[in-house]
Design an enzyme around this catalytic site. Structure first.
Site, PDB file in Angstrom:
ATOM      1  N   GLN A 274      13.480 -17.310  -1.478  1.00  0.00           N
ATOM      2  CA  GLN A 274      14.452 -16.229  -1.463  1.00  0.00           C
ATOM      3  C   GLN A 274      15.577 -16.549  -0.487  1.00  0.00           C
ATOM      4  O   GLN A 274      15.519 -17.519   0.274  1.00  0.00           O
ATOM      5  CB  GLN A 274      13.758 -14.930  -1.034  1.00  0.00           C
ATOM      6  CG  GLN A 274      13.115 -15.025   0.343  1.00  0.00           C
ATOM      7  CD  GLN A 274      12.066 -13.971   0.588  1.00  0.00           C
ATOM      8  OE1 GLN A 274      12.033 -12.943  -0.073  1.00  0.00           O
ATOM      9  NE2 GLN A 274      11.180 -14.195   1.549  1.00  0.00           N
ATOM     10  N   HIS A 306       6.209   0.066  11.279  1.00  0.00           N
ATOM     11  CA  HIS A 306       5.034  -0.804  11.422  1.00  0.00           C
ATOM     12  C   HIS A 306       3.896  -0.111  12.165  1.00  0.00           C
ATOM     13  O   HIS A 306       2.717  -0.388  11.902  1.00  0.00           O
ATOM     14  CB  HIS A 306       5.441  -2.101  12.133  1.00  0.00           C
ATOM     15  CG  HIS A 306       6.205  -3.026  11.239  1.00  0.00           C
ATOM     16  ND1 HIS A 306       7.568  -3.109  11.260  1.00  0.00           N
ATOM     17  CD2 HIS A 306       5.783  -3.889  10.272  1.00  0.00           C
ATOM     18  CE1 HIS A 306       7.963  -4.000  10.354  1.00  0.00           C
ATOM     19  NE2 HIS A 306       6.905  -4.480   9.749  1.00  0.00           N
ATOM     20  N   ASP A 328       7.332 -11.869   8.812  1.00  0.00           N
ATOM     21  CA  ASP A 328       8.210 -11.628   9.963  1.00  0.00           C
ATOM     22  C   ASP A 328       7.432 -11.465  11.255  1.00  0.00           C
ATOM     23  O   ASP A 328       8.009 -11.458  12.345  1.00  0.00           O
ATOM     24  CB  ASP A 328       9.080 -10.392   9.712  1.00  0.00           C
ATOM     25  CG  ASP A 328       8.273  -9.190   9.240  1.00  0.00           C
ATOM     26  OD1 ASP A 328       7.150  -8.983   9.737  1.00  0.00           O
ATOM     27  OD2 ASP A 328       8.762  -8.466   8.355  1.00  0.00           O
ATOM     28  N   GLU A 348       1.606 -15.396   3.852  1.00  0.00           N
ATOM     29  CA  GLU A 348       3.026 -15.219   3.521  1.00  0.00           C
ATOM     30  C   GLU A 348       3.454 -16.307   2.548  1.00  0.00           C
ATOM     31  O   GLU A 348       3.139 -17.485   2.735  1.00  0.00           O
ATOM     32  CB  GLU A 348       3.871 -15.286   4.793  1.00  0.00           C
ATOM     33  CG  GLU A 348       5.367 -15.379   4.575  1.00  0.00           C
ATOM     34  CD  GLU A 348       5.933 -14.178   3.822  1.00  0.00           C
ATOM     35  OE1 GLU A 348       6.681 -14.410   2.848  1.00  0.00           O
ATOM     36  OE2 GLU A 348       5.619 -13.029   4.197  1.00  0.00           O
ATOM     37  N   ASP A 382       0.436 -17.436  -2.046  1.00  0.00           N
ATOM     38  CA  ASP A 382       0.621 -16.188  -2.765  1.00  0.00           C
ATOM     39  C   ASP A 382      -0.522 -15.239  -2.404  1.00  0.00           C
ATOM     40  O   ASP A 382      -1.690 -15.649  -2.352  1.00  0.00           O
ATOM     41  CB  ASP A 382       0.639 -16.461  -4.268  1.00  0.00           C
ATOM     42  CG  ASP A 382       0.694 -15.196  -5.075  1.00  0.00           C
ATOM     43  OD1 ASP A 382       1.735 -14.524  -5.070  1.00  0.00           O
ATOM     44  OD2 ASP A 382      -0.333 -14.861  -5.705  1.00  0.00           O
ATOM     45  N   ALA A 383      -0.198 -13.969  -2.157  1.00  0.00           N
ATOM     46  CA  ALA A 383      -1.208 -13.016  -1.700  1.00  0.00           C
ATOM     47  C   ALA A 383      -2.317 -12.829  -2.735  1.00  0.00           C
ATOM     48  O   ALA A 383      -3.506 -12.800  -2.382  1.00  0.00           O
ATOM     49  CB  ALA A 383      -0.545 -11.676  -1.378  1.00  0.00           C
ATOM     50  N   ASP A 401       1.447  -5.528   3.687  1.00  0.00           N
ATOM     51  CA  ASP A 401       2.831  -5.417   4.155  1.00  0.00           C
ATOM     52  C   ASP A 401       3.713  -6.196   3.179  1.00  0.00           C
ATOM     53  O   ASP A 401       4.235  -7.265   3.488  1.00  0.00           O
ATOM     54  CB  ASP A 401       2.942  -5.989   5.568  1.00  0.00           C
ATOM     55  CG  ASP A 401       4.313  -5.744   6.180  1.00  0.00           C
ATOM     56  OD1 ASP A 401       5.054  -4.897   5.659  1.00  0.00           O
ATOM     57  OD2 ASP A 401       4.649  -6.434   7.171  1.00  0.00           O
TER      58      ASP A 401
END
Length: 543
Positions: A274, A306, A328, A348, A382-383, A401
């Protein structure tokens, strides 16, 4: 096979003899097919560039791709019909079309970015201006691309007349192979190494050079002296425009980013996944993190978000925590505030975002250097794929998240399969927390996530947190965030089995939904319910 002495049928071109060529006919046909290959590759790059740019700037990639593809295919058919009038002047017509296509296609990305950046917030009648321009470019490029094939067919027949089936087979073979090369070159070469703006401009330059070289080199005898000079001068002028734009692309992109994201843009990079933009974060300025144009982290109230995401889930056992997303490092920061945390696994997809979270001074300071903690283990994956490989009962807490459920690309991360795998990964008594979007503005999405959790065997307690003035926007761009910030964030705290988990919320803002709110919102969701919308929150993307 059509014989050379056969009578000319009505409507056929006025020429009967093969064109005079500076090369042998076999070589000439090869050069025409090579030009078909190049033009097909350029045409597909223009198409993918429009789809990608629209997805970045306007959101909802499925809708934007559908609009671009359908309009272009329709326009290609109209362009093919319109090109019948140019058959008698195939060479000069093809040269003019390639020159126009190079200018329109090469400059389309820059024009779209300019309109979006500097006029996207006007509102009123111009609220849909960028989308109208997207449709206009799709229509224009489709018309020009569609006109190529009939004219190239005439040029092939001009070299050596043959049966129509054989000529069409040769033409489309070169066209499809060129489309394959263009489709692979865009994501793997042009986008990562040149960026969208420079990549589109380079594609336009290749387009005009290939088209002009074929016409002026191979079929120059079919053109008058005036036509040759006109094509040459106009082609050089288009090359000059594209080269000038490429030289200014860096300054233009910086100015456009500042117009879209504000004047504090420090980092803008295209990762393998991205586009990542960081604004602020130094000299006491709040840090904003944008992913593909969406404000993912708002520095003025990210801590509130958060905390609401993490604290209710960690009110029970929390020795082993899995964070899905969260590259992040901000969710990990909140988890590490709790004693008794032994291990935190962060999954992530974007390795570039992880590098920024570790090394960028603004983002690393905001997350408290959480990813450097020895208890934190980061995996680039990948989750959903990671959950499939996770042993049963491994974690006490799973924190989702993830991108907003209103984004098409995140559909699988809100599916029944995803939650079923998360349930398997939880130890007995473990908790799963999910951000499910704003309750007030998108109740149907929120309650569909709750329904999907129940279908996967969870019992969920819904709660929400009222946002501050800056909000946590789910919109696709900065201007949308200013104009229509959702007033709240909705969450679901879930445990496996029939018992609904108890919520322990700290601070004055986080609160559970009251029975009246639950009834009203569920009624609103039922009013808009579409059968079959359980497995995915985005079975109908407009919601």
């Amino acid at each position: 096979m059509i014989e050379p002495h056969a009578p000319v049928s009505p409507g056929a071109p006025p020429w009967a003899e093969p064109a005079w060529l500076p090369v042998r006919p076999g070589t000439g046909r090869f050069l025409v097919l090579a030009c078909v290959f190049v033009c097909a590759a350029c045409g597909l790059v223009y198409e993918l560039e429009l789809v990608a740019f629209a997805s970045y700037l306007m959101g909802d990639s499925v809708t934007q791709a559908s609009v671009v593809l359908s309009v272009m295919v329709f326009a290609m058919g109209i362009g093919s019909l319109a090109a019948k009038r140019l058959r008698w002047h195939a060479a000069v017509g093809f040269g003019a079309i390639e020159t126009a296509l190079a200018l329109v296609g090469g400059c389309s990305a820059m024009a779209l970015y300019a309109v979006f950046a500097w006029t996207g917030g006007w509102g009123g009648m111009w609220a849909d201006g960028p989308r109208c321009l997207l449709v206009g470019f799709s229509l224009a490029i489709g018309l020009l691309v569609g006109a190529e094939v009939p004219l190239l067919m005439e040029l092939i027949q001009r070299i050596r007349r043959q049966d129509a089936g054989g000529a069409v087979a040769d033409l489309f073979a070169a066209d499809y192979v060129g489309a394959l090369v263009g489709g692979l070159a865009f994501p793997f070469l042009l986008l990562p190494f040149l960026g969208q703006l420079t990549g589109a401009l380079l594609t336009g330059s290749v387009n005009v050079v290939a088209g002009s070289a074929l016409v002026l080199g191979l079929f120059r005898r079919d053109l008058s002296r005036r036509a040759r000079w006109t094509l040459l001068v106009v082609g050089l002028a288009v090359l000059g425009v594209l080269a000038s734009a490429a030289a200014l692309a860096g300054d233009f992109e910086r100015a456009a980013r500042q117009a879209v994201y504000g004047g504090d843009v420090r980092v803008a990079l295209q990762t393998d996944v991205q586009e990542v933009v960081l604004a602020g974060g130094t000299d006491g300025r709040p840090l904003d993190l944008f992913l593909d144009g969406r404000l993912r982290v708002g520095g003025r109230d990210e801590r509130q978000y958060h905390e609401a995401l993490v604290r209710p889930a960690l009110s029970g056992p929390h020795a082993r925590v899995l964070i899905l997303g969260g590259g992040d490092g901000l969710a990990a920061r909140e988890v590490l505030r709790y004693g008794g945390v032994e291990r935190v696994d962060v999954v992530e997809l974007d390795a570039g975002l992880i590098r920024l979270a570790r090394n960028d001074p603004g983002l690393a300071a905001l997350n408290g250097h959480a990813l450097a903690d020895p208890r934190v283990h980061v995996t680039t994956a990948d989750a959903l794929g990671r959950l499939r490989l996770t042993p049963a009962g491994r974690y006490d807490v799973v924190i989702a998240d993830l991108p907003d459920p209103g984004i098409t690309a995140s559909t699988k991360l809100y599916s029944q399969e995803f939650y079923g795998l998360a349930r398997r990964a939880l130890a007995p008594g473990g908790r799963l927390v999910v951000h499910a979007g704003p309750v007030t503005t998108r109740p149907r999405v929120f309650w569909t996530v709750a329904t999907t959790l129940r279908a996967a065997g969870f019992s969920a307690a819904p709660y929400r947190v009222l946002g501050q003035d800056s909000g946590f926007p789910a919109g696709p761009d900065r201007s949308a965030a200013r104009a229509g910030t959702p007033p709240d964030w909705g969450f679901l705290l879930a445990t496996a089995g029939p018992s609904v988990p108890r919520l322990r919320l700290t601070g004055p803002r986080p609160r559970t939904l009251t029975p009246a709110e639950l009834t009203a919102d569920a009624r609103a969701a039922r009013r808009t319910r579409v059968p079959g919308l359980v497995a995915s929150t985005l079975a109908h993307p407009r919601y």
